[in-house]
Enzyme design. Sequence first.
Site, PDB file in Angstrom:
ATOM      1  N   LEU A 150       0.860  -1.173   0.000  1.00 47.92           N
ATOM      2  CA  LEU A 150       0.000   0.000   0.000  1.00 47.92           C
ATOM      3  C   LEU A 150       0.899   1.226   0.000  1.00 47.92           C
ATOM      4  O   LEU A 150       1.987   1.213   0.594  1.00 47.92           O
ATOM      5  CB  LEU A 150      -0.905   0.023   1.240  1.00 47.92           C
ATOM      6  CG  LEU A 150      -1.943  -1.092   1.385  1.00 47.92           C
ATOM      7  CD1 LEU A 150      -2.683  -0.939   2.713  1.00 47.92           C
ATOM      8  CD2 LEU A 150      -2.936  -1.078   0.226  1.00 47.92           C
ATOM      9  N   ASP A 151       0.460   2.288  -0.651  1.00 48.66           N
ATOM     10  CA  ASP A 151       1.212   3.529  -0.603  1.00 48.66           C
ATOM     11  C   ASP A 151       1.361   3.998   0.838  1.00 48.66           C
ATOM     12  O   ASP A 151       0.544   3.664   1.705  1.00 48.66           O
ATOM     13  CB  ASP A 151       0.504   4.622  -1.414  1.00 48.66           C
ATOM     14  CG  ASP A 151       0.462   4.315  -2.903  1.00 48.66           C
ATOM     15  OD1 ASP A 151       1.319   3.555  -3.370  1.00 48.66           O
ATOM     16  OD2 ASP A 151      -0.434   4.847  -3.572  1.00 48.66           O
ATOM     17  N   LYS A 152       2.383   4.789   1.082  1.00 47.10           N
ATOM     18  CA  LYS A 152       2.642   5.297   2.434  1.00 47.10           C
ATOM     19  C   LYS A 152       1.389   5.905   3.068  1.00 47.10           C
ATOM     20  O   LYS A 152       1.066   5.619   4.227  1.00 47.10           O
ATOM     21  CB  LYS A 152       3.760   6.345   2.378  1.00 47.10           C
ATOM     22  CG  LYS A 152       4.002   7.068   3.695  1.00 47.10           C
ATOM     23  CD  LYS A 152       5.043   8.158   3.542  1.00 47.10           C
ATOM     24  CE  LYS A 152       5.217   8.937   4.839  1.00 47.10           C
ATOM     25  NZ  LYS A 152       6.213  10.042   4.696  1.00 47.10           N
TER      26      LYS A 152
ATOM     27  N   THR B 115      -1.788   5.524   2.217  1.00 51.94           N
ATOM     28  CA  THR B 115      -3.004   4.722   2.131  1.00 51.94           C
ATOM     29  C   THR B 115      -3.082   3.823   3.353  1.00 51.94           C
ATOM     30  O   THR B 115      -2.104   3.172   3.709  1.00 51.94           O
ATOM     31  CB  THR B 115      -3.007   3.866   0.855  1.00 51.94           C
ATOM     32  OG1 THR B 115      -2.986   4.722  -0.293  1.00 51.94           O
ATOM     33  CG2 THR B 115      -4.254   2.991   0.785  1.00 51.94           C
TER      34      THR B 115
ATOM     35  N   ARG C 132      -5.710   5.899  -7.695  1.00 56.31           N
ATOM     36  CA  ARG C 132      -5.467   7.343  -7.742  1.00 56.31           C
ATOM     37  C   ARG C 132      -5.431   7.834  -9.184  1.00 56.31           C
ATOM     38  O   ARG C 132      -6.005   8.883  -9.510  1.00 56.31           O
ATOM     39  CB  ARG C 132      -4.170   7.658  -7.016  1.00 56.31           C
ATOM     40  CG  ARG C 132      -4.186   7.258  -5.543  1.00 56.31           C
ATOM     41  CD  ARG C 132      -2.797   7.204  -4.932  1.00 56.31           C
ATOM     42  NE  ARG C 132      -2.152   8.499  -4.940  1.00 56.31           N
ATOM     43  CZ  ARG C 132      -0.876   8.683  -4.623  1.00 56.31           C
ATOM     44  NH1 ARG C 132      -0.111   7.646  -4.292  1.00 56.31           N
ATOM     45  NH2 ARG C 132      -0.360   9.893  -4.648  1.00 56.31           N
TER      46      ARG C 132
END
Length: 300
Positions: A120-122, A124, A225
Amino acid sequence: MDRVLVFAASEFSRNYLQQLIEDGCVTVNGRVVCKTSQRVKAGDGIRLELRPTPQSQAFKPETMSLDVVFEDEHLLVINKPAGLVVHPAPGNWSGTLLNGLLAYDPAFALVPRAGIVHRLDKDTSGLMVVARTRAAMDALVLAIAARQVSRQYLAVAHGLWTGTASVSIESSIGRDPRNRLRMAVVDLAVSPGKTARTDILLMSNACDGCFVQCTLHTGRTHQIRVHMASIGHPLVADAVYGGRCLPSMKRQALHAYRLAFTHPMTSVEMVFSAPLPHDFSGLLVDWGLRYNAPQGPRCT
């Protein structure tokens, strides 16, 4: 100098050797050399001092609080908070989920990437599955590649939603040719990229924006996104793709709230859900967006 070292020490990357030169770790005939362009000639005596790279020092245990939703001897399911980087990388060589996993159980050191099979993105938040054994990891990687792991996200985006309540976006994603730090929808006939599909379902609508559920069928970098921005609905606070920060939301409004898969070792069907973080639920209240939270336990 750097070309000579690449030839003499081919097991190391040129970038690493150039960094050693610039750091004063190389001497020629007893004199320190700090320029990669320094010329050397046959008969020169070269001494190279090896130093650990940030990458080599990144895989170390660091105690941190982990929200473990489920665990057995084969895997963990974790509810990752926003702000936590998953894997060490330039700018984040410590304090990552990987470091926390190594402290949580030393056995993670025996599994590649400490068992991390997806990211997961930082900024998210939400659910991730992590393998505790190599057998579980290999099986989960194959399941993800075969699209047998169901991942659903909740997001708040700018703009009043119009049209049908559900839409499937099938647009290829690759590096933005105008900004290499971003991803973008690309034409594969013109630019490199990979096919991507996201199903979007409207949950609630308001004048300021919309609350949607996103189901991934592929796992491209920044997929939700990019796809949301491509249809004119950038996520709230996602400045990279056109979103605006708000007092109640300083990070992209994206939460991995549901994860479902077949247990790789027991073949039991497993379903997990994670409640909305406070910043996310506060944004829904501020914008008058409705959400019926799942009832019951976080895992079944």
